[in-house]
Design a protein around this motif. Structure first.
Motif, PDB file in Angstrom:
ATOM      1  N   HIS A  78       0.847  -1.067  -0.069  1.00  0.00           N
ATOM      2  CA  HIS A  78       0.232  -0.072   0.010  1.00  0.00           C
ATOM      3  C   HIS A  78       0.972   1.243  -0.059  1.00  0.00           C
ATOM      4  O   HIS A  78       1.851   1.396   0.745  1.00  0.00           O
ATOM      5  N   GLU A  80       0.024   4.421   0.757  1.00  0.00           N
ATOM      6  CA  GLU A  80      -0.265   5.709   1.521  1.00  0.00           C
ATOM      7  C   GLU A  80       0.904   6.129   2.334  1.00  0.00           C
ATOM      8  O   GLU A  80       1.602   5.336   2.599  1.00  0.00           O
ATOM      9  N   ASP A  82       1.484   6.718   5.146  1.00  0.00           N
ATOM     10  CA  ASP A  82       2.218   6.227   6.512  1.00  0.00           C
ATOM     11  C   ASP A  82       2.787   4.812   6.449  1.00  0.00           C
ATOM     12  O   ASP A  82       3.320   4.618   7.520  1.00  0.00           O
ATOM     13  N   HIS A  83       2.861   4.358   5.045  1.00  0.00           N
ATOM     14  CA  HIS A  83       3.358   3.018   5.164  1.00  0.00           C
ATOM     15  C   HIS A  83       4.585   3.248   3.984  1.00  0.00           C
ATOM     16  O   HIS A  83       5.550   2.093   4.031  1.00  0.00           O
ATOM     17  N   HIS A 145      -7.824  -0.021   0.908  1.00  0.00           N
ATOM     18  CA  HIS A 145      -8.755   0.906   0.489  1.00  0.00           C
ATOM     19  C   HIS A 145      -8.629   2.183  -0.266  1.00  0.00           C
ATOM     20  O   HIS A 145      -9.212   3.235  -0.707  1.00  0.00           O
ATOM     21  N   ASP A 164      -3.822  -2.213   5.670  1.00  0.00           N
ATOM     22  CA  ASP A 164      -4.710  -1.410   6.683  1.00  0.00           C
ATOM     23  C   ASP A 164      -6.066  -2.260   7.268  1.00  0.00           C
ATOM     24  O   ASP A 164      -6.088  -1.941   8.298  1.00  0.00           O
ATOM     25  N   TYR A 196     -11.703   2.042  13.894  1.00  0.00           N
ATOM     26  CA  TYR A 196     -11.110   2.193  12.578  1.00  0.00           C
ATOM     27  C   TYR A 196     -11.957   1.703  11.333  1.00  0.00           C
ATOM     28  O   TYR A 196     -11.838   2.513  10.366  1.00  0.00           O
ATOM     29  N   HIS A 229      -1.262  -1.675  11.225  1.00  0.00           N
ATOM     30  CA  HIS A 229      -1.407  -0.794  12.364  1.00  0.00           C
ATOM     31  C   HIS A 229      -1.973  -1.756  13.403  1.00  0.00           C
ATOM     32  O   HIS A 229      -2.741  -2.606  13.481  1.00  0.00           O
TER      33      HIS A 229
HETATM   34 FE1  FEO Z   1      -4.318   3.482   4.084  1.00  0.00          FE
HETATM   35 FE2  FEO Z   1      -2.613   3.057   7.176  1.00  0.00          FE
HETATM   36  O1  FEO Z   1      -2.687   3.801   5.577  1.00  0.00           O
END
Ligand code: FEO
Length: 404
Positions: A78, A80, A82-83, A145, A164, A196, A229
């Motif tokens: 992924h 995004e 944060d990753h 997502h 995620d 979440y 996470h």
């Molecule tokens: Fe879709 Fe934890 O980022």
């Protein structure tokens, strides 16, 4: 430091973010973690990276197991921020590595980094990567997502790296579900899962059901679910999958949440009567004053209850700004399978209750109409009307809930 082994030479090398309270605008009172995983085999493989601020922590955790230069494969499930925003730091430390991602992942990652100096292989569902004794299977999960999203699965160890999905925003020293339950509680873990799901995955219920069905058809056995996470599911992977199926199918509590705001306490006074009506009709009722509550918490509480009553004063002929914000958020989350009623006070010309109902109908939720309105200050007969409205709504919620 002692490495954290998830299973058979698969190590957790990510970072815990104890301090974060605002995750792209979403309240995270428990903090979070950015999990990524190092699989040690003939060709060491890293699954995902971490948010850029934590690249140093991740590299140190890797060094506690092996020299990062030995990494041969880096899987990007992924892209995004944060990753994937420390991919450059990983590639500096592991120059011999090849990156694996979906075609759309590659396209997206090119907006963050110059990819020209990196070896990249795009993968799709069913592709496999043999790294020695272990085999990694790739499973695309577009729009779960983001368009680029995929999961990977360590076949011999039956570990699903779910990015995620199945995650929670939890910072904890115990990094597994059983450890967290022992130090906190199962109820707190479930609350974090629902929070979440409601704030991130609510729009994707149909896709979630379809993907779980596809994984079942592929015969994937899950010993461990390792999300990006929160805690890792080693004790209850089946339970979290069932929780997701239930949420995707619209499961909720037979209860009511009252989400309101107020200017001069008239709508708040109405709220007290509405709550008593619901409670006396036999349903549990929780109230959320929006100005005093983070939006993400309000959405979580909305998602938990089958029925919601929205109380808003009229300001400039429309609902109070926090109510508008809440409804806009709910519209984006494409909320389903809930029933909503509305009430509120106004001075000389209304508008809030009408507009709340219009928006709720546009979202596609069931409505309980007509709502209740009062002018200026609720008189005793208005309080009685609010009480009756709450009681009648509770009966309707009970009837609606029986359909699920
Ligand atoms: Fe879709 Fe934890 O980022």
């Amino acid at each position: 430091m002692k490495p954290i082994e998830v299973r058979n030479k698969i190590f957790l090398v990510g970072a815990v973010d104890w301090a974060i309270r605002d995750f792209h605008g979403y309240e995270t009172p428990r903090g979070t973690s950015y999990n990524n995983y190092l699989i040690v085999d003939d060709e060491p493989t890293l699954v995902d990276t971490v948010k850029h601020d934590f690249a140093g922590v991740m590299l140190k955790n890797i060094r506690d197991v092996i020299d990062p230069a030995a990494i041969r494969h880096v899987i990007i499930n992924h892209i995004e921020n944060d990753h994937a925003t420390s991919v450059d730091r990983v590639m500096d430390a592991a120059p011999a590595a090849t990156l694996y991602m979906t075609e759309r992942g590659k396209k997206g990652l090119a907006r963050f980094f110059d990819l020209s100096g990196w070896r990249i292989k795009t993968v799709k569902t069913g592709d496999e990567l043999k790294i020695g004794t272990k085999t990694i299977l790739f499973i695309e999960t577009p729009m779960l997502h983001w368009p680029d999203s995929m999961m990977s699965y360590a076949e011999e160890d039956k570990v699903l790296f779910s990015q995620d999905a199945f995650g929670q925003h939890i910072a904890s020293s115990g990094r597994f579900d059983d450890e967290f339950i022992a130090s906190a509680s199962l109820a707190e873990l479930d609350d974090a899962v629902i929070d979440y799901y409601a704030n991130i995955l609510m729009p994707f219920g149909s896709l979630i059901k379809a993907k779980i069905a596809e994984a079942t058809k592929m015969g994937l056995e899950l010993r461990v679910i390792a999300p990006d996470h929160g805690v890792i599911w080693r004790q209850g992977p089946g339970r979290i999958v069932q929780m997701y199926i239930d949420m995707a199918e619209g499961k909720a509590m037979q209860s009511v949440v009252v989400i309101y705001d107020t200017m001069w306490r008239s709508t708040e006074q109405m709220t007290q009567s509405v709550i008593r009506g619901v409670k006396d009709a036999g349903l549990d009722c929780r109230a959320i004053k929006l100005r005093a509550t983070p939006m993400s918490v309000a959405v979580k509480e909305f998602w938990k209850a089958r029925g919601a009553l929205i109380g808003s004063p009229t300001l400039n002929n429309i609902p109070f700004p926090t109510i508008c914000q809440f409804l806009t958020y709910l519209r984006g989350l494409r909320a389903k399978n809930r029933i909503v009623g509305a009430y509120g006070s106004f001075g000389w010309s209304g508008g809030a209750v009408r507009e709340v109902y219009e928006t709720v109908r546009e979202i596609g939720l069931e409505t309980f109409e007509p709502g209740v309105e009062t002018t200026y200050r609720p008189a005793p007969e208005d309080e009685q009307r609010c009480y009756d409205f709450g009681a009648a709504f509770a009966e309707k919620v009970r009837e609606y809930h029986a359909k699920f």
